[in-house]
Design an enzyme around this catalytic site. Structure first.
Site, PDB file in Angstrom:
ATOM      1  CG  LEU A  67      -2.133  -0.846   1.261  1.00  0.00           C
ATOM      2  CD1 LEU A  67      -2.790  -0.795   2.640  1.00  0.00           C
ATOM      3  CD2 LEU A  67      -3.126  -0.411   0.192  1.00  0.00           C
ATOM      4  CG  ASP A  68       0.036   4.819  -2.253  1.00  0.00           C
ATOM      5  OD1 ASP A  68      -0.262   5.591  -1.335  1.00  0.00           O
ATOM      6  OD2 ASP A  68      -0.729   4.590  -3.207  1.00  0.00           O
ATOM      7  NE  ARG A  69       5.581   9.333   3.691  1.00  0.00           N
ATOM      8  CZ  ARG A  69       6.332   8.951   4.720  1.00  0.00           C
ATOM      9  NH1 ARG A  69       6.860   7.742   4.717  1.00  0.00           N
ATOM     10  NH2 ARG A  69       6.554   9.765   5.725  1.00  0.00           N
ATOM     11  CG  ASP A  70       0.534   9.839   0.076  1.00  0.00           C
ATOM     12  OD1 ASP A  70       1.008  10.219   1.165  1.00  0.00           O
ATOM     13  OD2 ASP A  70       0.989  10.195  -1.029  1.00  0.00           O
TER      14      ASP A  70
END
Length: 232
Positions: free
Chosen positions: A101-104
């Site tokens: 899951l990307d950082r954001d």
């Protein structure tokens, strides 16, 4: 496997550091009898400083990943491993994220040190549904469901169209999307293709597994029933 190597593989330290634990009498069985580096014992019978060992090899867990945390062992900033016992990053094999899951983005994240299980989950053949809830910068235009489910949507730099995805409108700027594949930043790129921008992205479910009230930033071990639920 001899306990010296076994404890080192669980991340308790280098072989020299673990050897010192034995020399200091810190490793015992459940009855308090001293154990030695050359001993071979079942995982559940070993104690370190009187406490049970970390989970045995084959660990499988879920986390409710917060925004601002990176799915990496090497990047700068706050990593998912800061939310786990420090030794998990030192295990051999390491406890790895199953996909990213990307950082954001936030929500359900799976981790395991079982390479066979990891590849089974992420394999395109599995087609495990992944459910995301999104909020958007602009109002939905109305044709997103048709576009996403068509099986013809092409993303920039891709050579094959996306598999059909399910779309559920939850509000003027809110929706739920179910994917059956996992391309790079796929949900964000899908909405960019229909002239919108994802503001928040939260993964609610993978296969049959959901967070079910797991607090943000927390994690829990998964058992055989959870595995069956994942693929059920």
């Amino acid at each position: 496997m001899k306990l010296l190597r076994y404890l080192a593989n669980l991340g308790y330290g280098s072989r020299r550091e673990v050897l010192a634990m034995f020399a200091d009498g810190r490793v015992t069985d459940v009855d308090g009898e001293l154990l030695y580096g050359d001993d071979v014992r079942a995982h559940h019978t070993v104690r370190l400083d009187g406490a049970p060992l970390d989970p045995a090899p084959g660990v499988f867990l879920m986390m409710n990943k917060p925004v601002g945390v990176t799915c990496s062992a090497k990047d700068q900033g706050k990593l998912v491993y800061t939310l786990l016992p420090p030794r998990f990053k030192l295990r051999s094999p390491i406890v790895s994220t199953v996909g990213r899951l990307d950082r954001d983005s936030s929500g359900l994240l799976l981790l395991t040190d079982d390479g066979t299980l990891l590849h089974k989950i992420i394999s395109p053949k599995s087609k495990l549904p992944k459910v995301y809830r999104v909020t958007l910068a602009r109002d939905l235009r109305g044709d997103e469901g048709e576009v996403f489910s068509s099986g013809r949507l092409m993303l920039d730099s891709e050579e094959t169209p996306l598999l059909p995805a399910e779309f559920e409108r939850l509000g003027d700027r809110e929706a739920r999307v179910t994917l059956h594949e996992g391309r790079y930043h796929q949900v964000r790129r899908m909405f960019a293709a229909v002239d919108n921008h994802v503001v928040t992205l939260h993964r609610e479910r993978i296969g049959g597994l959901a967070l079910n009230g797991l607090p943000e930033g927390e994690w829990r071990l998964l058992d055989d029933n959870d595995r069956q639920q994942l693929f059920g």
